[in-house]
Design a protein around this motif. Structure first.
Motif, PDB file in Angstrom:
ATOM      1  N   CYS A 169       0.742  -1.259   0.138  1.00  0.00           N
ATOM      2  CA  CYS A 169       0.192  -0.025   0.057  1.00  0.00           C
ATOM      3  C   CYS A 169       0.845   1.249   0.069  1.00  0.00           C
ATOM      4  N   SER A 170       0.536   2.122  -0.998  1.00  0.00           N
ATOM      5  CA  SER A 170       1.275   3.367  -1.172  1.00  0.00           C
ATOM      6  C   SER A 170       0.928   4.336  -0.090  1.00  0.00           C
ATOM      7  N   THR A 171      -0.146   4.292   0.569  1.00  0.00           N
ATOM      8  CA  THR A 171      -0.566   5.306   1.491  1.00  0.00           C
ATOM      9  C   THR A 171       0.099   4.899   2.728  1.00  0.00           C
ATOM     10  N   CYS A 172       0.139   3.796   3.237  1.00  0.00           N
ATOM     11  CA  CYS A 172       0.599   3.644   4.621  1.00  0.00           C
ATOM     12  C   CYS A 172       1.868   3.012   4.604  1.00  0.00           C
ATOM     13  N   GLY A 173       2.520   2.659   3.295  1.00  0.00           N
ATOM     14  CA  GLY A 173       3.673   2.182   3.209  1.00  0.00           C
ATOM     15  C   GLY A 173       3.956   0.808   3.665  1.00  0.00           C
ATOM     16  N   GLY A 174       2.879   0.095   3.737  1.00  0.00           N
ATOM     17  CA  GLY A 174       2.643  -1.274   3.961  1.00  0.00           C
ATOM     18  C   GLY A 174       2.485  -1.584   5.414  1.00  0.00           C
ATOM     19  N   THR A 175       2.366  -0.479   6.226  1.00  0.00           N
ATOM     20  CA  THR A 175       2.308  -0.898   7.676  1.00  0.00           C
ATOM     21  C   THR A 175       0.675  -1.133   8.170  1.00  0.00           C
ATOM     22  N   GLY A 176      -0.329  -0.925   7.199  1.00  0.00           N
ATOM     23  CA  GLY A 176      -1.720  -0.927   7.752  1.00  0.00           C
ATOM     24  C   GLY A 176      -2.283   0.079   8.654  1.00  0.00           C
ATOM     25  N   GLN A 177      -1.333   1.175   8.772  1.00  0.00           N
ATOM     26  CA  GLN A 177      -1.860   2.153   9.871  1.00  0.00           C
ATOM     27  C   GLN A 177      -1.445   3.554   9.390  1.00  0.00           C
ATOM     28  N   LEU A 178      -2.243   4.174   9.885  1.00  0.00           N
ATOM     29  CA  LEU A 178      -1.934   5.830   9.545  1.00  0.00           C
ATOM     30  C   LEU A 178      -2.112   6.535  11.016  1.00  0.00           C
ATOM     31  N   GLN A 179      -0.913   7.469  11.325  1.00  0.00           N
ATOM     32  CA  GLN A 179      -0.836   8.164  12.596  1.00  0.00           C
ATOM     33  C   GLN A 179      -1.139   9.603  12.221  1.00  0.00           C
ATOM     34  N   CYS A 195      -5.406   2.214   7.947  1.00  0.00           N
ATOM     35  CA  CYS A 195      -5.300   2.750   6.819  1.00  0.00           C
ATOM     36  C   CYS A 195      -6.474   2.588   5.815  1.00  0.00           C
ATOM     37  N   SER A 196      -7.033   3.762   5.368  1.00  0.00           N
ATOM     38  CA  SER A 196      -8.699   3.609   4.557  1.00  0.00           C
ATOM     39  C   SER A 196      -8.383   3.077   3.231  1.00  0.00           C
ATOM     40  N   GLN A 201      -4.626  -3.906   5.904  1.00  0.00           N
ATOM     41  CA  GLN A 201      -3.952  -5.043   5.584  1.00  0.00           C
ATOM     42  C   GLN A 201      -2.323  -4.851   5.198  1.00  0.00           C
ATOM     43  N   GLY A 202      -1.897  -3.610   4.902  1.00  0.00           N
ATOM     44  CA  GLY A 202      -0.871  -3.139   4.326  1.00  0.00           C
ATOM     45  C   GLY A 202      -0.661  -3.423   2.895  1.00  0.00           C
ATOM     46  N   THR A 203      -1.524  -4.069   2.177  1.00  0.00           N
ATOM     47  CA  THR A 203      -1.423  -4.426   0.575  1.00  0.00           C
ATOM     48  C   THR A 203      -2.586  -4.145   0.180  1.00  0.00           C
ATOM     49  N   VAL A 204      -2.549  -3.783  -1.435  1.00  0.00           N
ATOM     50  CA  VAL A 204      -3.847  -3.559  -1.854  1.00  0.00           C
ATOM     51  C   VAL A 204      -3.960  -4.702  -3.147  1.00  0.00           C
ATOM     52  N   ILE A 205      -5.023  -5.142  -3.803  1.00  0.00           N
ATOM     53  CA  ILE A 205      -5.017  -6.002  -4.772  1.00  0.00           C
ATOM     54  C   ILE A 205      -5.456  -5.133  -5.948  1.00  0.00           C
ATOM     55  N   GLU A 206      -4.726  -5.354  -6.946  1.00  0.00           N
ATOM     56  CA  GLU A 206      -4.850  -4.644  -8.326  1.00  0.00           C
ATOM     57  C   GLU A 206      -5.566  -5.340  -9.248  1.00  0.00           C
ATOM     58  N   ASP A 207      -5.534  -6.803  -9.171  1.00  0.00           N
ATOM     59  CA  ASP A 207      -6.171  -7.602 -10.035  1.00  0.00           C
ATOM     60  C   ASP A 207      -6.707  -8.746  -9.194  1.00  0.00           C
ATOM     61  N   SER A 208      -8.119  -8.604  -8.795  1.00  0.00           N
ATOM     62  CA  SER A 208      -8.642  -9.760  -7.959  1.00  0.00           C
ATOM     63  C   SER A 208      -8.973 -11.031  -8.486  1.00  0.00           C
TER      64      SER A 208
END
Length: 368
Positions: A169-179, A195-196, A201-208
Motif C-alpha cells: 500500500c502506497s498510502t501507509c507504506g505497508g504498515t496498515g496504519q496511519l498516524q 489505513c483507509s 492489511q498493508g497491501t492492495v489488490i490490483e487484479d482481483s
C-alpha cells in the motif's frame, strides 16, 4: 517464545491494587526507558513492563488475563487495544518524556513493536442434529452438510488473480496504519487508525481473484462424515477439530461442534443409561401370574410376572438399557406394570366376574 507472567514482570501480587500497579510501573519505567538506560536490553524490557501495565491497569483486560492468561489477551486485542485506556500521559508527565515518543515505540514497525494481527484462528461452528433412540443405542455414521467460510481454492487466500500478487500500500507504506498527531494542552496526542486504502492489511489488490473477488475466502457447503458413538445422550457435544471456519488471514481452522438432540420415543423414556417403559397386563395375568414377551431396543425378552402383581409395580430387566458411553456394560430396563380394566364386558364375562367377586369375598381377607 513463551511470554512471561504479567504479574511477575512487574513484581507484584495478584491482589495488587491499581494504585500499586501504577506506582510500580512508574518506578520501572524510569529505570528502563531507553532515553535513560542505554543497555541493549533496556528497550525490550521497557516494552515488556509497559504491556504488563497496560493489561493489569485495565479492569476488563485484567479479568480476561486472570481467567485465560495470555491467550485471553492475544486472541482478543490488537496492540492498540491493549494500550488503549492506560494513562501513560499521567505517568510520564514531568518525567521529561514525550508522550508522542511513547506511542511511537508501541506502534511503530521501525521500533519493532508493530501492531498485533487479529486472532489467527477461524471461528467455531455449531451444528444441531436430531437422532432416534435406536441410533443412540447402536451408534451410527452419518454425513453432515455444513456451510462454512474457507480459503479460496483459486488464489489460496491472497485475493489476487493467480499469477499476480497483492502490492504494498502506497498510502501507509505497508504498515496498515496511519498516524495523526495534534498538540493539546497536555502535550502531543497521537491517534493511530487503520489505513483507509488497504483497510489495515498493508497491501492492495490490483487484479482481483475471479473466484472470491478479492476477498480471499469463499462460502462453501462441505459434506463431513460424523460418527456417533453408542450410548450418546441428549445434549451431548461432539467436537470435530479443524472443521470450522477458515477465513482469509486465519492460520488455522476453527472447530465444528455437533450438538445431539434425541427424538421423543413412543415407548421408552430415558434416564441416563437406564430405560423406562409402561407394560400393560390384564387383570387375570396380574392375578394368576404370567410370562410376557417385553419389547426392548434389541428385540424382545421374557419377563415373569408373579401372581398377585399390583398396578404400579416396577420390574428391572438387568443390562437391557443403553450402553454406557463412559464405561463398560449397559444400563437397565425398567417395566412399570399397569393393570388394565376392561371397559366393555359381555354377559358371560360379567357373570364370571360376579362369581369371582363372591369367591374373593369368602376367601380373601382383603375383600372383607
Amino acid at each position: 517464545m513463551v511470554k512471561k507472567d504479567y504479574y511477575e514482570i512487574l513484581g507484584i501480587d495478584h491482589s495488587a491494587s491499581k494504585e500499586e500497579i501504577k506506582k510500580v510501573y512508574r518506578k520501572l519505567a524510569l529505570k528502563f526507558h531507553p532515553d535513560k538506560n542505554k543497555d541493549k536490553d533496556a528497550e525490550e524490557k521497557f516494552k515488556e513492563i509497559s504491556e504488563a501495565y497496560a493489561v493489569l491497569y485495565d479492569d476488563e483486560k485484567r479479568k480476561m488475563y486472570d481467567q485465560y492468561g495470555h491467550a485471553g489477551i492475544d486472541q482478543r486485542y490488537t496492540s492498540e487495544d491493549i494500550f488503549r485506556g492506560a494513562d501513560f500521559g499521567d505517568i510520564f508527565r514531568g518525567m521529561g518524556f514525550d508522550i508522542n515518543d511513547i506511542f511511537e515505540q508501541f506502534f511503530s514497525r521501525q521500533n519493532g513493536f508493530a501492531r498485533r494481527p487479529p486472532a489467527q484462528r477461524g471461528s467455531d461452528i455449531r451444528y444441531d442434529i436430531e437422532i432416534r433412540l435406536e441410533d443412540a443405542y447402536r451408534g451410527m455414521e452419518t454425513e453432515l452438510e455444513v456451510p462454512r467460510t474457507e480459503l479460496c481454492d483459486t488464489c489460496r487466500g491472497s485475493g489476487a488473480r493467480p499469477g499476480t500478487s497483492p502490492k504494498r500500500c502506497s498510502t501507509c507504506g505497508g504498515t496498515g496504519q496511519l498516524q495523526a498527531s495534534r498538540r493539546t494542552a497536555f502535550g502531543m496526542f497521537t491517534q493511530i487508525s487503520d489505513c483507509s486504502k488497504c483497510h489495515g492489511q498493508g497491501t492492495v489488490i490490483e487484479d482481483s481473484c475471479p473466484s472470491c473477488r478479492g476477498r480471499g475466502s469463499i462460502q462453501k457447503t462441505r459434506k463431513i462424515e460424523l460418527k456417533i458413538p453408542k450410548g450418546i445422550d441428549d445434549g451431548a457435544h461432539l467436537r470435530l477439530a479443524g472443521q470450522g471456519e477458515h477465513p482469509k488471514g486465519a492460520t488455522q481452522s476453527g472447530d465444528l461442534y455437533v450438538v445431539v438432540h434425541m427424538k421423543e420415543h413412543p415407548v421408552f423414556e430415558r434416564q441416563g443409561a437406564d430405560l423406562y417403559r409402561k407394560l400393560n397386563v390384564s387383570f387375570p395375568q396380574a392375578t394368576l401370574g404370567a410370562t410376557l414377551n417385553v419389547e426392548n431396543l434389541e428385540g424382545r425378552e421374557k419377563l415373569k410376572i408373579p401372581e398377585g402383581t399390583e398396578s404400579g409395580t416396577l420390574f428391572k430387566l438387568k443390562g437391557s438399557g443403553m450402553p454406557k458411553i463412559h464405561g463398560s456394560g449397559s444400563g437397565d430396563l425398567y417395566a412399570l406394570i399397569q393393570v388394565k380394566t376392561p371397559k366393555r364386558l359381555n354377559k358371560r364375562a360379567k357373570l364370571l366376574l360376579e362369581e369371582l367377586q363372591r369367591e374373593l369375598e369368602n376367601t380373601d381377607e382383603t375383600y372383607k
